[in-house]
Write a protein that holds these residues in place. Structure first.
Motif, PDB file in Angstrom:
ATOM      1  N   LEU A   1      -6.596  34.426  32.775  1.00 24.02           N
ATOM      2  CA  LEU A   1      -7.212  33.374  33.653  1.00 24.02           C
ATOM      3  C   LEU A   1      -8.722  33.169  32.888  1.00 24.02           C
ATOM      4  N   LEU A   2      -9.442  34.085  32.680  1.00 28.02           N
ATOM      5  CA  LEU A   2     -10.996  33.907  32.226  1.00 28.02           C
ATOM      6  C   LEU A   2     -10.731  33.128  30.775  1.00 28.02           C
ATOM      7  N   VAL A   3      -9.821  33.378  29.997  1.00 23.67           N
ATOM      8  CA  VAL A   3      -9.786  32.840  28.642  1.00 23.67           C
ATOM      9  C   VAL A   3      -9.262  31.424  28.886  1.00 23.67           C
ATOM     10  N   MET A   4      -8.634  31.193  29.926  1.00 20.45           N
ATOM     11  CA  MET A   4      -7.910  29.942  30.228  1.00 20.45           C
ATOM     12  C   MET A   4      -8.927  28.829  30.610  1.00 20.45           C
ATOM     13  N   MET A   5      -9.915  29.388  31.524  1.00 19.36           N
ATOM     14  CA  MET A   5     -10.765  28.430  32.372  1.00 19.36           C
ATOM     15  C   MET A   5     -12.043  28.203  31.572  1.00 19.36           C
ATOM     16  N   TYR A   6     -12.231  29.198  30.564  1.00 23.84           N
ATOM     17  CA  TYR A   6     -13.658  28.997  30.020  1.00 23.84           C
ATOM     18  C   TYR A   6     -13.840  27.771  29.039  1.00 23.84           C
ATOM     19  N   PRO A   7     -12.765  27.466  28.208  1.00 23.22           N
ATOM     20  CA  PRO A   7     -12.879  26.211  27.311  1.00 23.22           C
ATOM     21  C   PRO A   7     -13.081  24.832  28.070  1.00 23.22           C
ATOM     22  N   VAL A   8     -12.456  24.920  29.352  1.00 22.09           N
ATOM     23  CA  VAL A   8     -12.489  23.645  30.064  1.00 22.09           C
ATOM     24  C   VAL A   8     -13.854  23.410  30.586  1.00 22.09           C
ATOM     25  N   LEU A   9     -14.511  24.435  31.242  1.00 24.17           N
ATOM     26  CA  LEU A   9     -15.635  24.693  31.719  1.00 24.17           C
ATOM     27  C   LEU A   9     -16.825  24.434  30.729  1.00 24.17           C
ATOM     28  N   ALA A  10     -16.657  24.763  29.526  1.00 23.74           N
ATOM     29  CA  ALA A  10     -17.506  24.515  28.460  1.00 23.74           C
ATOM     30  C   ALA A  10     -17.657  23.160  28.125  1.00 23.74           C
ATOM     31  N   LYS A  11     -16.604  22.222  28.632  1.00 23.69           N
ATOM     32  CA  LYS A  11     -16.457  20.852  27.956  1.00 23.69           C
ATOM     33  C   LYS A  11     -17.257  20.125  29.269  1.00 23.69           C
ATOM     34  N   VAL A  12     -17.693  20.608  30.206  1.00 21.88           N
ATOM     35  CA  VAL A  12     -18.150  19.944  31.417  1.00 21.88           C
ATOM     36  C   VAL A  12     -19.649  19.632  31.077  1.00 21.88           C
ATOM     37  N   ARG A  13     -20.048  18.226  31.404  1.00 26.36           N
ATOM     38  CA  ARG A  13     -21.221  17.786  31.041  1.00 26.36           C
ATOM     39  C   ARG A  13     -21.963  18.234  32.465  1.00 26.36           C
ATOM     40  N   TYR A  14     -22.771  19.327  32.364  1.00 26.39           N
ATOM     41  CA  TYR A  14     -23.423  19.663  33.802  1.00 26.39           C
ATOM     42  C   TYR A  14     -24.484  18.898  34.343  1.00 26.39           C
ATOM     43  N   ASP A  15     -25.122  18.066  33.155  1.00 28.09           N
ATOM     44  CA  ASP A  15     -26.377  16.990  33.603  1.00 28.09           C
ATOM     45  C   ASP A  15     -25.523  15.800  34.239  1.00 28.09           C
ATOM     46  N   ARG A  16     -24.244  15.666  34.430  1.00 33.59           N
ATOM     47  CA  ARG A  16     -23.655  14.565  35.192  1.00 33.59           C
ATOM     48  C   ARG A  16     -23.290  14.873  36.681  1.00 33.59           C
ATOM     49  N   LEU A  17     -23.451  16.280  36.836  1.00 35.27           N
ATOM     50  CA  LEU A  17     -22.794  16.508  38.145  1.00 35.27           C
ATOM     51  C   LEU A  17     -23.205  16.210  39.622  1.00 35.27           C
ATOM     52  N   ASP A  18     -24.744  15.391  39.455  1.00 36.48           N
ATOM     53  CA  ASP A  18     -25.199  14.717  40.332  1.00 36.48           C
ATOM     54  C   ASP A  18     -24.450  13.455  40.697  1.00 36.48           C
ATOM     55  N   THR A  19     -23.730  12.994  39.714  1.00 30.71           N
ATOM     56  CA  THR A  19     -23.074  11.682  39.943  1.00 30.71           C
ATOM     57  C   THR A  19     -21.714  11.991  41.005  1.00 30.71           C
TER      58      THR A  19
ATOM     59  N   ILE B   1      -8.366  27.049  42.452  1.00 30.21           N
ATOM     60  CA  ILE B   1      -9.456  27.626  41.593  1.00 30.21           C
ATOM     61  C   ILE B   1      -9.366  27.833  40.134  1.00 30.21           C
ATOM     62  N   ALA B   2      -8.358  28.153  39.488  1.00 32.75           N
ATOM     63  CA  ALA B   2      -8.027  28.197  38.264  1.00 32.75           C
ATOM     64  C   ALA B   2      -7.261  27.335  37.273  1.00 32.75           C
ATOM     65  N   MET B   3      -5.947  27.631  37.641  1.00 33.13           N
ATOM     66  CA  MET B   3      -5.178  26.580  36.712  1.00 33.13           C
ATOM     67  C   MET B   3      -5.424  24.996  36.903  1.00 33.13           C
ATOM     68  N   VAL B   4      -5.865  24.784  38.218  1.00 34.44           N
ATOM     69  CA  VAL B   4      -6.033  23.420  38.455  1.00 34.44           C
ATOM     70  C   VAL B   4      -7.121  22.599  37.415  1.00 34.44           C
ATOM     71  N   VAL B   5      -7.776  23.542  36.696  1.00 37.63           N
ATOM     72  CA  VAL B   5      -8.892  22.804  35.797  1.00 37.63           C
ATOM     73  C   VAL B   5      -8.188  22.502  34.509  1.00 37.63           C
ATOM     74  N   ILE B   6      -7.005  23.252  34.131  1.00 41.75           N
ATOM     75  CA  ILE B   6      -6.050  22.706  33.096  1.00 41.75           C
ATOM     76  C   ILE B   6      -5.247  21.499  33.339  1.00 41.75           C
ATOM     77  N   TRP B   7      -4.840  21.645  34.627  1.00 40.48           N
ATOM     78  CA  TRP B   7      -3.897  20.343  34.890  1.00 40.48           C
ATOM     79  C   TRP B   7      -4.811  19.039  34.820  1.00 40.48           C
ATOM     80  N   ASN B   8      -5.941  19.330  35.383  1.00 38.25           N
ATOM     81  CA  ASN B   8      -6.771  18.253  35.607  1.00 38.25           C
ATOM     82  C   ASN B   8      -7.135  17.606  34.255  1.00 38.25           C
ATOM     83  N   ASP B   9      -7.474  18.536  33.279  1.00 37.18           N
ATOM     84  CA  ASP B   9      -7.790  18.116  32.232  1.00 37.18           C
ATOM     85  C   ASP B   9      -6.775  17.621  31.346  1.00 37.18           C
ATOM     86  N   LEU B  10      -5.668  18.219  31.476  1.00 34.47           N
ATOM     87  CA  LEU B  10      -4.430  17.525  30.767  1.00 34.47           C
ATOM     88  C   LEU B  10      -4.082  16.047  31.095  1.00 34.47           C
TER      89      LEU B  10
END
Length: 366
Positions: free
Chosen positions: A67-85, A135-144
């Motif tokens: 689960l940790l390996v699965m979530m890390y790459p997707v969260l590394a792609k997030v542009r955290y400077d855009r979270l305010d939008t 919490i976990a796999m949803v970040v994969i489905w959303n990204d796909l």
């Protein structure tokens, strides 16, 4: 997406570019991973005990690693400077909270009683699955499905906070109070807020912190262009490898239970199929009606339909035992969720072409 590249046409609308072999045949790889896991669980004596010998937050260590390996790459792609939008989009935030904490548990409660009225253990297990939000796999489905990564990160974090605060309370309400009001038999759920908080900290906090630090340090050292064009393409495929590894281990752990009671699995699967279809389609329609655009509509739909199966399984095992019907219902959750939501990824991409024109899809050029 993990190995998906996007290109922008002259009008500014993003279209799906070249898919890697891993992405193109993802349903096949997932199906093979499920079969391999089931076979391993059946053919290797004591494998489930060995895999379950060490646990993190009530979850088998190999699954935790996956689960940790699965979530890390997707969260590394997030542009955290855009979270305010995202945090400024009240329609999205309120819709997500309503769908996850009012609609979702109520729909699962109703379906559990309609389809499993004579099976109290399975019924209770399904209700627990309905209370454990994404919490976990949803970040994969959303990204796909080319959803909004920043929105997914915010919604998952928001729902995680509510999970800590509301899971135990809603469990008491749906398993003890509401059945009593309706004249139905109830059940008890023993779970502490700290156990849920620990689960959230491990499975969201660690990959979120790692992803944030990777982007911040990578951009500071080499710049955003290098980070997104050179580093992310190398890191991205790891998410799907982690997903496939997690599926193999999960089904290996429960191979005997799943293959030994196929009729029971089918009975549990039916309300789950209805649940995922209703939650995803209803959320998608709501996002479309609110004019959220394709990316955020997709994120809203997947975060509403997805469930935190690792928490549901941990709670069911901790409260009722590893061999209980409640635990089996929790295990059947990802058995159905994985192929169904993979299918809904393709439905979502089709709906993008069918229902979202460039003017409506305001986030498509991201």
């Amino acid at each position: 997406m993990s190995t998906l590249t996007r290109r922008t046409d002259p009008a500014g609308s993003a279209v799906v570019g070249r898919l890697s072999r891993l992405d193109r045949f993802l349903p096949v790889w997932i199906g093979l991973a499920m079969v391999v896991g089931l076979l391993l669980g059946r053919l290797i004596p004591g494998l489930d005990d060995a895999l379950d010998a060490v646990a993190v937050g009530g979850i088998s260590l190999p699954i935790a690693i996956g689960l940790l390996v699965m979530m890390y790459p997707v969260l590394a792609k997030v542009r955290y400077d855009r979270l305010d939008t995202v945090t400024g989009d009240r329609r999205l935030l309120i819709s997500s909270l309503v769908l996850n904490w009012l609609v979702g548990p109520a729909v699962m409660f109703a379906l559990a009683w309609v389809f499993l009225a004579d099976q109290p253990a399975y019924r209770t297990g399904l209700i627990i699955v309905g209370l454990a939000r994404c919490i976990a796999m949803v970040v994969i489905w959303n990204d796909l499905a080319c959803g909004d990564r920043e929105a997914a990160a915010v919604l998952v974090a928001l729902n995680s906070v509510f999970q800590v605060l509301a899971f135990g309370l809603l469990g008491w309400f749906y398993l003890a109070v509401l059945p009593g009001w309706l004249g139905l038999p109830g059940a008890e759920l023993r779970v502490s807020a700290w156990e849920i908080a620990r689960n959230v900290l491990v499975f969201l906090g660690i990959p979120l912190l790692a992803g944030y630090l990777t982007r911040r340090l990578g951009e500071r050292a080499r710049g955003r262009e290098w980070y997104e064009s050179r580093l992310l393409p190398r890191v991205g495929p790891v998410a799907l490898y982690g997903l496939l590894f997690t599926i193999v281990i999960l089904f290996a752990l429960q191979g005997d239970a799943i293959t030994g009671r196929p009729f029971d699995v089918a009975r549990i699967a039916l309300p789950l199929l209805v649940y995922f279809a209703l939650m995803w389609a209803g959320s998608y329609a709501l996002g479309r009606a609110l004019g959220l655009g394709y990316a955020r509509t997709t994120t809203l739909a997947f975060t509403a339909a997805g469930n935190n199966f690792e928490l549901a399984i941990a709670v069911a095992i901790g409260t009722f035992g590893v061999a209980s019907g409640q635990a089996l219902a929790g295990v059947v959750g990802p058995l159905i969720e994985v192929p169904v939501l993979v299918g809904l990824v393709h439905v979502s991409l089709w709906a993008r072409r069918r229902f979202f024109t460039p003017p409506l899809d305001r986030e498509a050029s991201r």
